[in-house]
Design a protein around this motif. Structure first.
Motif, mmCIF file in Angstrom:
data_model
loop_
_atom_site.group_PDB
_atom_site.id
_atom_site.type_symbol
_atom_site.label_atom_id
_atom_site.label_comp_id
_atom_site.label_asym_id
_atom_site.label_seq_id
_atom_site.Cartn_x
_atom_site.Cartn_y
_atom_site.Cartn_z
ATOM 1 N N LEU A 155 0.855 -1.193 0.000
ATOM 2 C CA LEU A 155 0.000 0.000 0.000
ATOM 3 C C LEU A 155 0.886 1.236 0.000
ATOM 4 C CD1 LEU A 155 -2.919 1.121 0.167
ATOM 5 C CD2 LEU A 155 -2.638 1.146 2.661
ATOM 6 N N LYS A 156 0.876 1.983 -1.107
ATOM 7 C CA LYS A 156 1.780 3.108 -1.292
ATOM 8 C C LYS A 156 1.157 4.441 -0.855
ATOM 9 C CE LYS A 156 4.959 0.494 -3.202
ATOM 10 N NZ LYS A 156 4.402 -0.844 -2.993
ATOM 11 N N ASN A 157 2.028 5.332 -0.344
ATOM 12 C CA ASN A 157 1.628 6.681 0.058
ATOM 13 C C ASN A 157 1.672 7.581 -1.171
ATOM 14 O OD1 ASN A 157 1.932 9.480 0.974
ATOM 15 N ND2 ASN A 157 2.052 8.616 3.027
ATOM 16 N N ILE A 158 0.505 7.998 -1.635
ATOM 17 C CA ILE A 158 0.391 8.764 -2.881
ATOM 18 C C ILE A 158 1.144 10.085 -2.797
ATOM 19 C CG2 ILE A 158 -1.213 9.674 -4.607
ATOM 20 C CD1 ILE A 158 -1.534 6.670 -4.043
ATOM 21 N N GLU A 159 0.929 10.823 -1.713
ATOM 22 C CA GLU A 159 1.514 12.162 -1.592
ATOM 23 C C GLU A 159 3.039 12.101 -1.572
ATOM 24 O OE1 GLU A 159 -0.047 15.040 -1.942
ATOM 25 O OE2 GLU A 159 -1.802 13.769 -2.346
ATOM 26 N N LYS A 160 3.599 11.131 -0.852
ATOM 27 C CA LYS A 160 5.051 11.009 -0.807
ATOM 28 C C LYS A 160 5.628 10.693 -2.187
ATOM 29 C CE LYS A 160 5.928 9.728 4.021
ATOM 30 N NZ LYS A 160 6.503 8.699 4.917
ATOM 31 N N LEU A 161 4.937 9.835 -2.923
ATOM 32 C CA LEU A 161 5.397 9.503 -4.274
ATOM 33 C C LEU A 161 5.306 10.709 -5.206
ATOM 34 C CD1 LEU A 161 4.037 5.893 -4.781
ATOM 35 C CD2 LEU A 161 6.387 6.630 -5.180
ATOM 36 N N LYS A 162 4.261 11.491 -5.036
ATOM 37 C CA LYS A 162 4.092 12.693 -5.860
ATOM 38 C C LYS A 162 5.237 13.673 -5.605
ATOM 39 C CE LYS A 162 -0.062 14.324 -6.171
ATOM 40 N NZ LYS A 162 -1.331 15.023 -5.855
ATOM 41 N N VAL A 163 5.550 13.888 -4.332
ATOM 42 C CA VAL A 163 6.652 14.789 -3.975
ATOM 43 C C VAL A 163 7.971 14.263 -4.543
ATOM 44 C CG1 VAL A 163 8.034 15.680 -2.052
ATOM 45 C CG2 VAL A 163 5.532 15.678 -1.900
ATOM 46 N N PHE A 164 8.183 12.953 -4.399
ATOM 47 C CA PHE A 164 9.417 12.344 -4.892
ATOM 48 C C PHE A 164 9.548 12.534 -6.401
ATOM 49 C CE2 PHE A 164 11.756 8.696 -6.615
ATOM 50 C CZ PHE A 164 12.930 8.767 -5.884
ATOM 51 N N LYS A 165 8.522 12.204 -7.128
ATOM 52 C CA LYS A 165 8.585 12.311 -8.590
ATOM 53 C C LYS A 165 8.844 13.746 -9.018
ATOM 54 C CE LYS A 165 6.162 11.428 -12.907
ATOM 55 N NZ LYS A 165 4.911 11.058 -13.585
ATOM 56 N N ASN A 166 8.164 14.676 -8.402
ATOM 57 C CA ASN A 166 8.329 16.083 -8.770
ATOM 58 C C ASN A 166 9.727 16.613 -8.465
ATOM 59 O OD1 ASN A 166 5.718 16.251 -9.738
ATOM 60 N ND2 ASN A 166 4.870 17.062 -7.836
ATOM 61 N N ASN A 167 10.405 15.974 -7.507
ATOM 62 C CA ASN A 167 11.723 16.447 -7.106
ATOM 63 C C ASN A 167 12.877 15.787 -7.834
ATOM 64 O OD1 ASN A 167 11.964 18.453 -4.630
ATOM 65 N ND2 ASN A 167 10.113 17.252 -4.322
ATOM 66 N N VAL A 168 12.676 14.581 -8.347
ATOM 67 C CA VAL A 168 13.813 13.873 -8.948
ATOM 68 C C VAL A 168 13.687 13.640 -10.453
ATOM 69 C CG1 VAL A 168 14.353 12.720 -6.774
ATOM 70 C CG2 VAL A 168 12.947 11.539 -8.459
ATOM 71 N N ILE A 169 12.466 13.705 -10.980
ATOM 72 C CA ILE A 169 12.267 13.518 -12.418
ATOM 73 C C ILE A 169 11.950 14.870 -13.037
ATOM 74 C CG2 ILE A 169 11.056 12.236 -14.221
ATOM 75 C CD1 ILE A 169 12.481 10.405 -12.279
ATOM 76 N N THR A 170 12.838 15.374 -13.896
ATOM 77 C CA THR A 170 12.635 16.681 -14.481
ATOM 78 C C THR A 170 11.542 16.657 -15.548
ATOM 79 O OG1 THR A 170 14.227 16.354 -16.292
ATOM 80 C CG2 THR A 170 15.095 17.160 -14.185
ATOM 81 N N LYS A 171 11.049 17.831 -15.880
ATOM 82 C CA LYS A 171 9.996 17.941 -16.893
ATOM 83 C C LYS A 171 10.479 17.392 -18.226
ATOM 84 C CE LYS A 171 7.469 21.569 -16.593
ATOM 85 N NZ LYS A 171 6.965 22.970 -16.648
ATOM 86 N N GLU A 172 11.756 17.642 -18.546
ATOM 87 C CA GLU A 172 12.308 17.154 -19.807
ATOM 88 C C GLU A 172 12.364 15.627 -19.822
ATOM 89 O OE1 GLU A 172 13.151 21.250 -19.206
ATOM 90 O OE2 GLU A 172 13.645 19.537 -17.921
ATOM 91 N N GLU A 173 12.714 15.023 -18.682
ATOM 92 C CA GLU A 173 12.788 13.571 -18.612
ATOM 93 C C GLU A 173 11.418 12.948 -18.749
ATOM 94 O OE1 GLU A 173 16.638 12.764 -15.732
ATOM 95 O OE2 GLU A 173 14.759 13.431 -14.823
ATOM 96 N N ARG A 174 10.381 13.612 -18.223
ATOM 97 C CA ARG A 174 9.013 13.084 -18.318
ATOM 98 C C ARG A 174 8.528 13.062 -19.761
ATOM 99 N NH1 ARG A 174 6.864 17.025 -13.589
ATOM 100 N NH2 ARG A 174 8.315 16.320 -12.001
ATOM 101 N N LEU A 175 9.039 13.952 -20.583
ATOM 102 C CA LEU A 175 8.573 14.067 -21.976
ATOM 103 C C LEU A 175 9.307 13.120 -22.910
ATOM 104 C CD1 LEU A 175 8.231 17.963 -22.214
ATOM 105 C CD2 LEU A 175 6.387 16.289 -21.956
ATOM 106 N N LYS A 176 10.397 12.518 -22.433
ATOM 107 C CA LYS A 176 11.172 11.612 -23.316
ATOM 108 C C LYS A 176 10.414 10.321 -23.580
ATOM 109 C CE LYS A 176 15.817 13.247 -22.222
ATOM 110 N NZ LYS A 176 17.124 12.885 -21.641
#
Length: 226
Positions: free
Chosen positions: A205-226
């Motif tokens: 059972l994953k914590n949604i908010e923590k994952l959201k914060v993590f993704k926003n902090n370590v995966i850049t916008k450019e990387e998400r578009l690749k």
């Protein structure tokens, strides 16, 4: 850099995590795991690759689960040999070619190797031509989900050009370390981050908010578009 969230178990939680648009979602088909998945996978966006995690499972059972859940990737977390990986790839191609209702796509094979303070990279050579990716995890008592990191500087000596997943105890506490890692030579062939236990309320059972914060902090916008 891609993101894989592993150890999914509960339908509502899976749907919520899917809304964060990770690149891979992992489902563990290892019966001894607290995150063992034994139900059906609800429909996911095409952008998310359903990944089955196996530990020394028979090729026949892996193929059956690939077909049952229409998996796009398999992660081999046991002592699977290069011959096993090659046989799985051949069997998977044959199986899919006989399934009219499945898309004829090759399932990605991710082979896991565990690291502590050092690693003999020579063991990778026989797997180069039979796997699509490597995954480096922390060596511990369990085949995954041990909750702590290994010394990433070991990967400075990575001799291959094959892309790999970085796993093992990655959580919000590692955000700064990951940013430094991404600037290092060791990250040159790092294709994805694989997260699991550090984002759990309970196993599976994953914590949604923590994952959201993590993704926003370590995966850049450019990387998400690749």
């Amino acid at each position: 850099m891609k993101l894989k969230v592993c150890g999914m178990k509960y339908e509502d939680n899976i749907s919520q995590i899917a809304n964060l648009q990770p690149d891979y979602l992992g489902f563990i088909f290892y019966k001894k795991s607290a995150r063992h998945f034994n139900t059906s996978i609800s429909e996911l966006p095409d952008s998310i690759k359903k990944t089955g995690v196996f530990v020394d499972e028979s090729i026949e059972n892996v193929i059956e689960l690939i077909n049952t859940h229409q998996l796009q990737a398999v992660q081999l977390h046991g002592k699977e040999s290069p011959e096993y990986c090659s046989a799985l790839r051949d069997a998977e191609r044959i199986s899919i070619s006989h399934e009219k209702n499945l898309k004829k796509v090759q399932v990605e094979i991710i082979k896991v190797f565990s690291i502590k303070n050092e690693f003999n990279f020579e063991v990778l050579k026989p797997y180069e031509d039979v796997c699509d990716y490597f995954l480096f995890d922390t060596k511990g008592k369990l085949p995954g989900g041990n909750g702590y990191t290994f010394d990433w500087s070991v990967l400075n000596n990575y001799p291959s050009t094959k892309l790999f997943f970085l796993s093992g105890g990655i959580g919000l506490d590692q955000v700064d370390a990951i940013k430094r890692f991404k600037q290092s030579e060791a990250s040159k062939y790092c294709y994805a981050l694989d997260v699991n236990s550090k984002f759990e309320i309970e196993p599976g059972l994953k914590n949604i908010e923590k994952l959201k914060v993590f993704k926003n902090n370590v995966i850049t916008k450019e990387e998400r578009l690749k």
